[in-house]
Design a protein around this motif. Structure first.
Motif, PDB file in Angstrom:
ATOM      1  N   SER A 176     -19.332  -0.004 -46.190  1.00  0.00           N
ATOM      2  CA  SER A 176     -20.232   1.001 -46.735  1.00  0.00           C
ATOM      3  C   SER A 176     -19.999   1.196 -48.228  1.00  0.00           C
ATOM      4  O   SER A 176     -18.952   0.827 -48.764  1.00  0.00           O
ATOM      5  N   HIS A 177     -21.008   1.787 -48.903  1.00  0.00           N
ATOM      6  CA  HIS A 177     -20.876   2.334 -50.255  1.00  0.00           C
ATOM      7  C   HIS A 177     -20.470   1.302 -51.305  1.00  0.00           C
ATOM      8  O   HIS A 177     -19.800   1.644 -52.282  1.00  0.00           O
ATOM      9  N   ASP A 178     -20.876   0.056 -51.150  1.00  0.00           N
ATOM     10  CA  ASP A 178     -20.680  -0.926 -52.220  1.00  0.00           C
ATOM     11  C   ASP A 178     -21.894  -0.921 -53.144  1.00  0.00           C
ATOM     12  O   ASP A 178     -23.015  -0.582 -52.734  1.00  0.00           O
ATOM     13  N   THR A 179     -21.685  -1.334 -54.398  1.00  0.00           N
ATOM     14  CA  THR A 179     -22.756  -1.400 -55.387  1.00  0.00           C
ATOM     15  C   THR A 179     -22.884  -2.829 -55.902  1.00  0.00           C
ATOM     16  O   THR A 179     -21.884  -3.456 -56.279  1.00  0.00           O
ATOM     17  N   VAL A 180     -24.121  -3.336 -55.912  1.00  0.00           N
ATOM     18  CA  VAL A 180     -24.430  -4.693 -56.367  1.00  0.00           C
ATOM     19  C   VAL A 180     -25.354  -4.537 -57.568  1.00  0.00           C
ATOM     20  O   VAL A 180     -26.519  -4.149 -57.426  1.00  0.00           O
ATOM     21  N   PHE A 181     -24.853  -4.826 -58.778  1.00  0.00           N
ATOM     22  CA  PHE A 181     -25.526  -4.432 -60.011  1.00  0.00           C
ATOM     23  C   PHE A 181     -25.605  -5.581 -61.011  1.00  0.00           C
ATOM     24  O   PHE A 181     -24.600  -6.211 -61.325  1.00  0.00           O
ATOM     25  N   ARG A 182     -26.799  -5.892 -61.478  1.00  0.00           N
ATOM     26  CA  ARG A 182     -27.053  -6.874 -62.543  1.00  0.00           C
ATOM     27  C   ARG A 182     -26.452  -8.248 -62.264  1.00  0.00           C
ATOM     28  O   ARG A 182     -25.946  -8.920 -63.159  1.00  0.00           O
ATOM     29  N   ASN A 183     -26.473  -8.696 -61.031  1.00  0.00           N
ATOM     30  CA  ASN A 183     -26.100 -10.067 -60.696  1.00  0.00           C
ATOM     31  C   ASN A 183     -27.350 -10.950 -60.692  1.00  0.00           C
ATOM     32  O   ASN A 183     -28.472 -10.459 -60.591  1.00  0.00           O
ATOM     33  N   TRP A 184     -27.151 -12.265 -60.758  1.00  0.00           N
ATOM     34  CA  TRP A 184     -28.223 -13.205 -60.450  1.00  0.00           C
ATOM     35  C   TRP A 184     -27.817 -13.921 -59.164  1.00  0.00           C
ATOM     36  O   TRP A 184     -26.900 -14.750 -59.168  1.00  0.00           O
ATOM     37  N   LEU A 185     -28.482 -13.566 -58.082  1.00  0.00           N
ATOM     38  CA  LEU A 185     -28.246 -14.149 -56.770  1.00  0.00           C
ATOM     39  C   LEU A 185     -29.467 -15.003 -56.453  1.00  0.00           C
ATOM     40  O   LEU A 185     -30.500 -14.497 -56.032  1.00  0.00           O
ATOM     41  N   HIS A 186     -29.348 -16.314 -56.677  1.00  0.00           N
ATOM     42  CA  HIS A 186     -30.543 -17.166 -56.675  1.00  0.00           C
ATOM     43  C   HIS A 186     -30.929 -17.679 -55.296  1.00  0.00           C
ATOM     44  O   HIS A 186     -32.045 -18.171 -55.096  1.00  0.00           O
ATOM     45  N   GLY A 187     -30.033 -17.625 -54.304  1.00  0.00           N
ATOM     46  CA  GLY A 187     -30.399 -17.928 -52.925  1.00  0.00           C
ATOM     47  C   GLY A 187     -30.688 -19.376 -52.615  1.00  0.00           C
ATOM     48  O   GLY A 187     -31.259 -19.681 -51.558  1.00  0.00           O
ATOM     49  N   THR A 188     -30.325 -20.331 -53.480  1.00  0.00           N
ATOM     50  CA  THR A 188     -30.704 -21.729 -53.280  1.00  0.00           C
ATOM     51  C   THR A 188     -29.487 -22.641 -53.300  1.00  0.00           C
ATOM     52  O   THR A 188     -28.407 -22.263 -53.744  1.00  0.00           O
ATOM     53  N   SER A 189     -29.695 -23.858 -52.813  1.00  0.00           N
ATOM     54  CA  SER A 189     -28.639 -24.860 -52.814  1.00  0.00           C
ATOM     55  C   SER A 189     -29.237 -26.252 -52.882  1.00  0.00           C
ATOM     56  O   SER A 189     -30.263 -26.527 -52.248  1.00  0.00           O
ATOM     57  N   ARG A 190     -28.565 -27.130 -53.609  1.00  0.00           N
ATOM     58  CA  ARG A 190     -28.958 -28.538 -53.629  1.00  0.00           C
ATOM     59  C   ARG A 190     -28.533 -29.260 -52.359  1.00  0.00           C
ATOM     60  O   ARG A 190     -28.974 -30.378 -52.099  1.00  0.00           O
ATOM     61  N   PHE A 191     -27.690 -28.628 -51.561  1.00  0.00           N
ATOM     62  CA  PHE A 191     -27.061 -29.296 -50.425  1.00  0.00           C
ATOM     63  C   PHE A 191     -27.516 -28.746 -49.082  1.00  0.00           C
ATOM     64  O   PHE A 191     -27.020 -29.172 -48.041  1.00  0.00           O
ATOM     65  N   ALA A 192     -28.439 -27.798 -49.074  1.00  0.00           N
ATOM     66  CA  ALA A 192     -28.971 -27.237 -47.833  1.00  0.00           C
ATOM     67  C   ALA A 192     -30.376 -26.721 -48.104  1.00  0.00           C
ATOM     68  O   ALA A 192     -30.676 -26.232 -49.198  1.00  0.00           O
ATOM     69  N   ASP A 193     -31.237 -26.825 -47.108  1.00  0.00           N
ATOM     70  CA  ASP A 193     -32.594 -26.310 -47.259  1.00  0.00           C
ATOM     71  C   ASP A 193     -32.892 -25.221 -46.239  1.00  0.00           C
ATOM     72  O   ASP A 193     -34.044 -24.831 -46.057  1.00  0.00           O
ATOM     73  N   GLN A 194     -31.849 -24.713 -45.562  1.00  0.00           N
ATOM     74  CA  GLN A 194     -32.037 -23.667 -44.564  1.00  0.00           C
ATOM     75  C   GLN A 194     -31.194 -22.445 -44.915  1.00  0.00           C
ATOM     76  O   GLN A 194     -30.139 -22.556 -45.528  1.00  0.00           O
ATOM     77  N   PHE A 195     -31.714 -21.289 -44.469  1.00  0.00           N
ATOM     78  CA  PHE A 195     -31.036 -20.007 -44.652  1.00  0.00           C
ATOM     79  C   PHE A 195     -30.816 -19.701 -46.122  1.00  0.00           C
ATOM     80  O   PHE A 195     -29.743 -19.311 -46.558  1.00  0.00           O
ATOM     81  N   TRP A 196     -31.867 -19.906 -46.907  1.00  0.00           N
ATOM     82  CA  TRP A 196     -31.838 -19.487 -48.300  1.00  0.00           C
ATOM     83  C   TRP A 196     -32.105 -17.982 -48.339  1.00  0.00           C
ATOM     84  O   TRP A 196     -33.227 -17.523 -48.125  1.00  0.00           O
ATOM     85  N   VAL A 197     -31.084 -17.215 -48.611  1.00  0.00           N
ATOM     86  CA  VAL A 197     -31.163 -15.759 -48.659  1.00  0.00           C
ATOM     87  C   VAL A 197     -30.393 -15.292 -49.889  1.00  0.00           C
ATOM     88  O   VAL A 197     -29.292 -15.775 -50.148  1.00  0.00           O
ATOM     89  N   CYS A 198     -30.945 -14.343 -50.600  1.00  0.00           N
ATOM     90  CA  CYS A 198     -30.270 -13.826 -51.798  1.00  0.00           C
ATOM     91  C   CYS A 198     -29.294 -12.705 -51.450  1.00  0.00           C
ATOM     92  O   CYS A 198     -28.126 -12.743 -51.848  1.00  0.00           O
ATOM     93  N   VAL A 199     -29.771 -11.699 -50.727  1.00  0.00           N
ATOM     94  CA  VAL A 199     -28.939 -10.557 -50.322  1.00  0.00           C
ATOM     95  C   VAL A 199     -29.044 -10.427 -48.811  1.00  0.00           C
ATOM     96  O   VAL A 199     -30.122 -10.214 -48.270  1.00  0.00           O
ATOM     97  N   ASN A 200     -27.918 -10.540 -48.129  1.00  0.00           N
ATOM     98  CA  ASN A 200     -27.875 -10.577 -46.667  1.00  0.00           C
ATOM     99  C   ASN A 200     -26.903  -9.500 -46.183  1.00  0.00           C
ATOM    100  O   ASN A 200     -25.692  -9.675 -46.267  1.00  0.00           O
ATOM    101  N   LEU A 201     -27.425  -8.357 -45.732  1.00  0.00           N
ATOM    102  CA  LEU A 201     -26.597  -7.259 -45.242  1.00  0.00           C
ATOM    103  C   LEU A 201     -26.789  -7.168 -43.735  1.00  0.00           C
ATOM    104  O   LEU A 201     -27.842  -6.776 -43.259  1.00  0.00           O
ATOM    105  N   ASN A 202     -25.761  -7.514 -42.986  1.00  0.00           N
ATOM    106  CA  ASN A 202     -25.851  -7.558 -41.538  1.00  0.00           C
ATOM    107  C   ASN A 202     -25.483  -6.220 -40.916  1.00  0.00           C
ATOM    108  O   ASN A 202     -25.275  -5.228 -41.605  1.00  0.00           O
TER     109      ASN A 202
END
Length: 588
Positions: A412-438
């Motif tokens: 709980s209560h974490d802060t995610v601020f001014r990052n660049w989360l690009h969600g991509t990979s040259r080595f996988a084409d599945q499960f491209w997600v930028c922010v994943n909170l389960n």
């Protein structure tokens, strides 16, 4: 590609750095950073000040001059790599004076058994990570450097009685009501000891783990004074300690303090041990700077039960096994108020892995897109792989994906601020997600980030449908079972029944169901995403302005001529890079 690192970075200024809370008007300079109105609620923020609350208090010491050369008599360490240099290095450590330097000149040092420092106020220093190389040949326990072997046997794991805390102290408190007589067995009556605060699980937040267990929420701090009826701590409480949840305090056994490891590299190619090449345990105000760790089978660097330490300007690269479990770069367990800044993290899964850690800053680190297993993009930054993490700041990082995985419990209560989360990979084409909170993720603040990348089709989030491996999402929120796709299940009502009543197996009412309290408690504001090619109206900031940083007062010197702040909806972010990214891409 071989990467080298630049000159060692010095300590921090003591100038107070106060969080602006994203308010339209700044707070007075003497205001605690967790007070005031803003777009991020005050009760979600912590006091993150380098050299004061996070990282080494006062900054990394720069006054160490007395030096022992391990290659000179009477030590005689072999720097050709032909014979084991560990015994000679250990003799030099034993002889080192307070605030002394154990110096390893340029060369290759064979290490058959871990160098266990185990004493305070010394620095182990090389001539630079490309000049001083430690090559490990371990086959048993340990890696190359263990800052505190004694703590691996004691620390917070022993049978020492805990001290009950009474009076229900509130978040921000530094004076705790307790009987300090149990501190008599510690040096200086316990004053100066790091300690662990813990309380029973709060089902309302919730604090829980699928595997069970109580007292999952903890904070490491330090005893700085005591009276006949009170114990004073620093840093302050991050969360309330209601007496109904039976809070307690446990000092550490065998701690070390003010130990540094600097300017060297570790190569674990020839090591058969499954342990990390570098371990920091029960350490206070220690640091690792300008260190490169390469070719490891499991974690590169493991930190346990430590307080106010720094990991800066380091390189972690290459694995000798395929991506999989226990393959992380930086692994934190039971730590607090760390400063983890300006590191290059390559070929690790995840690059940063956090469990049971709070009050820390993870900032301006670069991780590549090789966190792939079975053709699926994994998390580069895993903010929660064990209950209960809270009040950590993730700022200015460049990474494929950030995830709170929920696999071992809540956060709980974490802060995610001014990052660049690009969600991509040259080595996988599945499960491209930028922010994943389960599942079990609560009160996260996702503010001012750049999410996604040009050239791909993105969906905004997983609301209103099943989530498959093939979808490319800006946000995946509330998914069960670490969110690896394919699960729908019955939705938990946002009001929710008590979590203690939930089962532990898949099915109706089980932990595998979609957790709607995750999106309901997640704050999303001012994030530019490549689905909308803008900040969506639902995330508009209105008249408020984003501060450049939530923990720094201005541009750090090590940014050089690079743009500050590098990322966010209010800057031309696409040409911008952080220093760690520049080093990684230049191969140096």
């Amino acid at each position: 590609m071989t990467l080298s690192l630049g000159a060692r970075i010095g300590g921090f200024s003591l100038f107070p750095i106060f969080v602006l809370l994203l308010a339209a008007a700044a707070q007075p300079p003497d205001s605690p950073p967790h007070q005031g109105a803003g777009l991020i609620p005050a009760d979600r923020l912590a006091d993150w000040r380098p050299g004061v609350t996070v990282g080494v208090p006062g900054g990394i010491p720069m006054d160490r001059t007395h030096q022992i050369d391990v290659t000179q008599p009477p030590y005689g360490a072999d720097r050709t790599g032909a014979t084991d240099a560990q015994p000679a290095i250990m003799r030099a450590i034993a002889a080192a004076k307070d605030k002394g330097i154990v110096f390893l000149p340029a060369g290759t040092y064979r290490i058959n058994t871990a160098i266990t420092i185990g004493k305070s106020r010394i620095t182990l220093r090389g001539a630079g990570p490309e000049r001083t190389r430690l090559v490990t040949y371990n086959s048993g326990r340990g890696g190359a450097i263990d800052l505190n072997f004694l703590a691996m046997r004691n620390g917070f794991w022993g049978d020492t009685p805990r001290l009950a805390i009474t009076g229900s102290p509130k978040r921000g408190a530094t004076i705790l009501s307790a009987d300090p007589s149990g501190l008599a067995r510690y040096p200086n009556g316990g004053v100066g000891q790091i300690c662990q605060l813990a309380l029973k699980n709060d089902p309302a937040l919730p604090v829980l783990a699928p595997g069970g267990g109580d007292y999952l929420r903890k904070q490491v701090t330090r005893i700085v004074a005591k009276t006949a009826t009170t114990i004073t701590i620093s840093p302050a409480l991050l969360f309330d300690l209601p007496e109904a949840l039976a809070p307690n305090l446990l000092p550490s056994d065998g701690q070390i303090e003010l130990v540094g490891v600097e300017d060297l590299s570790i190569d674990a190619t020839n090591s058969a041990t499954r342990h990390s090449p570098l371990v920091m345990a029960n350490s206070y105000a220690c640091w690792v700077t300008n260190v490169a760790i390469r070719n490891v089978p499991n974690w590169h660097f493991l930190m346990l039960d430590s307080l106010q330490c720094e990991i800066r300007h380091c390189l972690l690269a290459k694995r000798t096994k395929p991506m999989g479990p226990d393959g992380g770069g930086l692994m934190f367990s039971g730590c607090a108020f760390f400063l983890v800044e300006d590191n290059v993290l390559l070929e690790a899964f995840p690059a940063i892995e956090v469990t049971g850690t709070c009050g820390s800053v993870f900032a301006y680190n670069y991780s590549d897109d090789r966190a792939v297993q079975g053709g699926i993009l994994g998390a580069a930054i895993n903010t929660n792989h064990g209950a209960h993490n809270s009040f950590n700041l993730y700022e200015g990082n460049y990474a494929p994906r950030l995830q709170s995985d929920g696999y071992h419990g809540s956060a709980s209560h974490d802060t995610v601020f001014r990052n660049w989360l690009h969600g991509t990979s040259r080595f996988a084409d599945q499960f491209w997600v930028c922010v994943n909170l389960n599942r079990f993720t609560r009160a996260y603040s996702i503010v001012g980030n750049v999410l996604g990348r040009r050239g791909s089709a993105w969906d905004y989030d997983n609301a209103g449908g099943s989530f498959g491996y093939e979808r490319h999402l800006i946000y995946a929120l509330g998914l069960p079972n670490m969110g690896n796709g394919g699960h729908t299940g019955k939705a938990q009502p946002s009001a929710g029944r008590p979590w203690a009543d939930w089962g532990k197996t898949p099915g109706a009412g089980g932990f595998q169901e979609l957790d709607l309290d995750v999106p309901a408690t997640t704050l999303r504001k001012g994030n530019f995403n490549f689905h909308d090619q803008a900040v969506p109206a639902t995330e508009a900031l209105g008249a408020a302005q984003l501060p450049a940083s939530l923990y720094r007062s201005g541009k750090p010197a090590w940014f050089g001529a690079l743009a500050w702040p590098p990322f966010g909806p209010d800057v031309k972010f696409e040409p911008n890079k952080i220093p760690a990214q520049v080093r990684a891409e230049a191969g140096r």
